[in-house]
Design a protein around this motif. Sequence first.
Motif, PDB file in Angstrom:
ATOM      1  N   ILE A 194      99.137  24.252 -11.171  1.00 51.81           N
ATOM      2  CA  ILE A 194      99.795  23.964  -9.896  1.00 51.81           C
ATOM      3  C   ILE A 194     101.292  23.749 -10.148  1.00 51.81           C
ATOM      4  O   ILE A 194     101.662  23.027 -11.075  1.00 51.81           O
ATOM      5  N   PRO A 195     102.214  24.321  -9.352  1.00 50.78           N
ATOM      6  CA  PRO A 195     102.015  25.207  -8.195  1.00 50.78           C
ATOM      7  C   PRO A 195     102.095  26.687  -8.556  1.00 50.78           C
ATOM      8  O   PRO A 195     102.082  27.536  -7.667  1.00 50.78           O
ATOM      9  N   TRP A 196     102.183  26.998  -9.861  1.00 49.09           N
ATOM     10  CA  TRP A 196     102.414  28.379 -10.266  1.00 49.09           C
ATOM     11  C   TRP A 196     101.234  29.284  -9.926  1.00 49.09           C
ATOM     12  O   TRP A 196     101.400  30.494  -9.786  1.00 49.09           O
ATOM     13  N   ASN A 197     100.039  28.680  -9.785  1.00 49.64           N
ATOM     14  CA  ASN A 197      98.877  29.516  -9.486  1.00 49.64           C
ATOM     15  C   ASN A 197      99.018  30.233  -8.140  1.00 49.64           C
ATOM     16  O   ASN A 197      98.497  31.339  -7.962  1.00 49.64           O
ATOM     17  N   ASN A 198      99.737  29.629  -7.194  1.00 47.45           N
ATOM     18  CA  ASN A 198      99.983  30.313  -5.923  1.00 47.45           C
ATOM     19  C   ASN A 198     100.772  31.606  -6.134  1.00 47.45           C
ATOM     20  O   ASN A 198     100.480  32.631  -5.524  1.00 47.45           O
ATOM     21  N   PHE A 199     101.746  31.561  -7.019  1.00 49.12           N
ATOM     22  CA  PHE A 199     102.549  32.752  -7.297  1.00 49.12           C
ATOM     23  C   PHE A 199     101.731  33.802  -8.053  1.00 49.12           C
ATOM     24  O   PHE A 199     101.917  35.001  -7.849  1.00 49.12           O
ATOM     25  N   PHE A 200     100.796  33.351  -8.909  1.00 49.63           N
ATOM     26  CA  PHE A 200      99.925  34.301  -9.589  1.00 49.63           C
ATOM     27  C   PHE A 200      99.042  35.043  -8.584  1.00 49.63           C
ATOM     28  O   PHE A 200      98.740  36.229  -8.776  1.00 49.63           O
ATOM     29  N   LEU A 201      98.634  34.367  -7.532  1.00 47.59           N
ATOM     30  CA  LEU A 201      97.852  35.015  -6.475  1.00 47.59           C
ATOM     31  C   LEU A 201      98.731  35.971  -5.660  1.00 47.59           C
ATOM     32  O   LEU A 201      98.290  37.061  -5.282  1.00 47.59           O
ATOM     33  N   MET A 202      99.956  35.557  -5.394  1.00 45.96           N
ATOM     34  CA  MET A 202     100.862  36.393  -4.605  1.00 45.96           C
ATOM     35  C   MET A 202     101.155  37.720  -5.298  1.00 45.96           C
ATOM     36  O   MET A 202     101.341  38.754  -4.632  1.00 45.96           O
ATOM     37  N   ILE A 203     101.205  37.701  -6.624  1.00 47.49           N
ATOM     38  CA  ILE A 203     101.468  38.928  -7.373  1.00 47.49           C
ATOM     39  C   ILE A 203     100.468  40.012  -7.003  1.00 47.49           C
ATOM     40  O   ILE A 203     100.816  41.198  -6.899  1.00 47.49           O
ATOM     41  N   VAL A 204      99.221  39.623  -6.761  1.00 46.84           N
ATOM     42  CA  VAL A 204      98.178  40.601  -6.428  1.00 46.84           C
ATOM     43  C   VAL A 204      98.515  41.319  -5.125  1.00 46.84           C
ATOM     44  O   VAL A 204      98.431  42.546  -5.035  1.00 46.84           O
ATOM     45  N   LEU A 205      98.908  40.561  -4.103  1.00 46.19           N
ATOM     46  CA  LEU A 205      99.219  41.179  -2.810  1.00 46.19           C
ATOM     47  C   LEU A 205     100.509  41.990  -2.879  1.00 46.19           C
ATOM     48  O   LEU A 205     100.625  43.034  -2.230  1.00 46.19           O
ATOM     49  N   VAL A 206     101.484  41.526  -3.643  1.00 49.69           N
ATOM     50  CA  VAL A 206     102.709  42.310  -3.833  1.00 49.69           C
ATOM     51  C   VAL A 206     102.369  43.639  -4.499  1.00 49.69           C
ATOM     52  O   VAL A 206     102.878  44.701  -4.106  1.00 49.69           O
ATOM     53  N   TRP A 207     101.507  43.595  -5.504  1.00 54.98           N
ATOM     54  CA  TRP A 207     101.057  44.800  -6.213  1.00 54.98           C
ATOM     55  C   TRP A 207     100.415  45.799  -5.254  1.00 54.98           C
ATOM     56  O   TRP A 207     100.649  47.008  -5.348  1.00 54.98           O
ATOM     57  N   LEU A 267      99.665  36.524   6.614  1.00 61.05           N
ATOM     58  CA  LEU A 267      99.125  35.437   7.428  1.00 61.05           C
ATOM     59  C   LEU A 267      97.606  35.446   7.444  1.00 61.05           C
ATOM     60  O   LEU A 267      96.966  34.399   7.548  1.00 61.05           O
ATOM     61  N   LYS A 268      97.006  36.623   7.334  1.00 65.51           N
ATOM     62  CA  LYS A 268      95.548  36.741   7.376  1.00 65.51           C
ATOM     63  C   LYS A 268      94.919  36.775   5.993  1.00 65.51           C
ATOM     64  O   LYS A 268      93.718  37.042   5.874  1.00 65.51           O
ATOM     65  N   VAL A 269      95.695  36.551   4.941  1.00 61.93           N
ATOM     66  CA  VAL A 269      95.169  36.694   3.583  1.00 61.93           C
ATOM     67  C   VAL A 269      93.966  35.780   3.376  1.00 61.93           C
ATOM     68  O   VAL A 269      93.982  34.606   3.724  1.00 61.93           O
ATOM     69  N   PHE A 270      92.913  36.353   2.844  1.00 62.96           N
ATOM     70  CA  PHE A 270      91.672  35.609   2.631  1.00 62.96           C
ATOM     71  C   PHE A 270      90.969  36.049   1.348  1.00 62.96           C
ATOM     72  O   PHE A 270      90.658  35.229   0.477  1.00 62.96           O
ATOM     73  N   ASP A 271      90.746  37.362   1.225  1.00 60.50           N
ATOM     74  CA  ASP A 271      89.908  37.895   0.156  1.00 60.50           C
ATOM     75  C   ASP A 271      90.411  37.507  -1.230  1.00 60.50           C
ATOM     76  O   ASP A 271      89.621  37.110  -2.098  1.00 60.50           O
ATOM     77  N   ILE A 272      91.709  37.645  -1.444  1.00 60.16           N
ATOM     78  CA  ILE A 272      92.277  37.385  -2.772  1.00 60.16           C
ATOM     79  C   ILE A 272      92.066  35.928  -3.175  1.00 60.16           C
ATOM     80  O   ILE A 272      91.629  35.626  -4.286  1.00 60.16           O
ATOM     81  N   VAL A 273      92.362  35.021  -2.250  1.00 61.09           N
ATOM     82  CA  VAL A 273      92.192  33.595  -2.529  1.00 61.09           C
ATOM     83  C   VAL A 273      90.715  33.263  -2.714  1.00 61.09           C
ATOM     84  O   VAL A 273      90.333  32.522  -3.629  1.00 61.09           O
ATOM     85  N   PHE A 274      89.874  33.812  -1.876  1.00 60.94           N
ATOM     86  CA  PHE A 274      88.433  33.538  -1.940  1.00 60.94           C
ATOM     87  C   PHE A 274      87.846  33.970  -3.274  1.00 60.94           C
ATOM     88  O   PHE A 274      87.052  33.248  -3.890  1.00 60.94           O
ATOM     89  N   VAL A 275      88.220  35.149  -3.742  1.00 66.40           N
ATOM     90  CA  VAL A 275      87.659  35.701  -4.979  1.00 66.40           C
ATOM     91  C   VAL A 275      88.205  34.999  -6.214  1.00 66.40           C
ATOM     92  O   VAL A 275      87.467  34.730  -7.161  1.00 66.40           O
ATOM     93  N   MET A 276      89.494  34.663  -6.207  1.00 59.84           N
ATOM     94  CA  MET A 276      90.142  34.192  -7.428  1.00 59.84           C
ATOM     95  C   MET A 276      90.103  32.681  -7.611  1.00 59.84           C
ATOM     96  O   MET A 276      89.953  32.191  -8.733  1.00 59.84           O
TER      97      MET A 276
END
Length: 331
Positions: A194-207, A267-276
């Motif tokens: 924490i809080p870097w894990n949020n940015f690790f998740l964001m990388i997936v959506l940016v990708w 705003l609707k992001v769900f799958d990435i957070v749910f899975v990871m």
Amino acid sequence: MELFWLAVSTIAIGVFGCVAWFWGSNMVLDAVYPPRGPRAGDNIRKASMIRPWLFLGPAILFLGLYLVYPVFDSLWRSLHNSDGSRFVGPGNYIWALGDGKFRESMLNNMLWLLVVPALATLFGLIAAQLTDRLKWGNIGKSLIFMPMAISFVGAGVIWRFIYEYREAGETQIGLLNWIVTRLGGDPQIWLTLIPWNNFFLMIVLVWIQTGFAMVILSAALRGIPEETIEAAILDGASPLQVFFRIKVPQIMGTIAVVWTTITIVVLKVFDIVFVMTNGQWGTQVLANLMYDWMFRGTPDYGRGSAIAMVLMILVTPIMIWNIRNARKEGR
């Protein structure tokens, strides 16, 4: 195999069902208002007024059934208790404002909004400019766009393996920890930092979204009149000046549309957070929180629906602005 045949049959029924509907409805319409005989002119006029609704009718029906009705149903549920048996008014919304997890979700969604659209649009713009100038640009575009073909769940699984952790001394199957250990560092449980894990998740959506931004912005760049670029070059402008002072201002409307489209996805992001992470370790977002309240443990449809309505209120203004801006671009 059963799922494969179910998918194939669903596609076949959908395609042939549409064909049968349009063919059959047009036959019926032509039988009711035949385009011949003494009243041919009047019949053609009436049929022309009805025919568009034969095409729009099913779409309006299903949109109303699966989009409009759920909105009003969610609004009704958000004003009632967990099982809908008692009216509580704004009680669920008042609860949300005082709930720590809801505030965490709002802050995380805001953080995603600040980071993901900006980076995805920036990288997409850079990729669009560079690939248009390279001989192998089309191959590069294909590789950058490829993540768009992967579902969010699939992308989450891929990146979860990249961040995978094993105890020190064990073989690291996660790419990131493998690199760290080869450089002499200690493996980390990346998704719990924490809080870097949020940015690790964001990388997936940016990708994922960089490919979308690249395709749209590449088309916009190619639509810029060559005369303006040539005039700037003759005036002594450098490549960077041409890009930032000539090209970017002319596609600013398209950049705004790309930015806001990615914002809606965020705003609707769900799958990435749910899975990871499933919202653990300070990574909760609104869509995942809504799912938790509605479908985990003892369901509370009132609170889950209240969160859904907040999410809709956040998304709707951006969608309206995006549609209006896209129409202006089209003109």
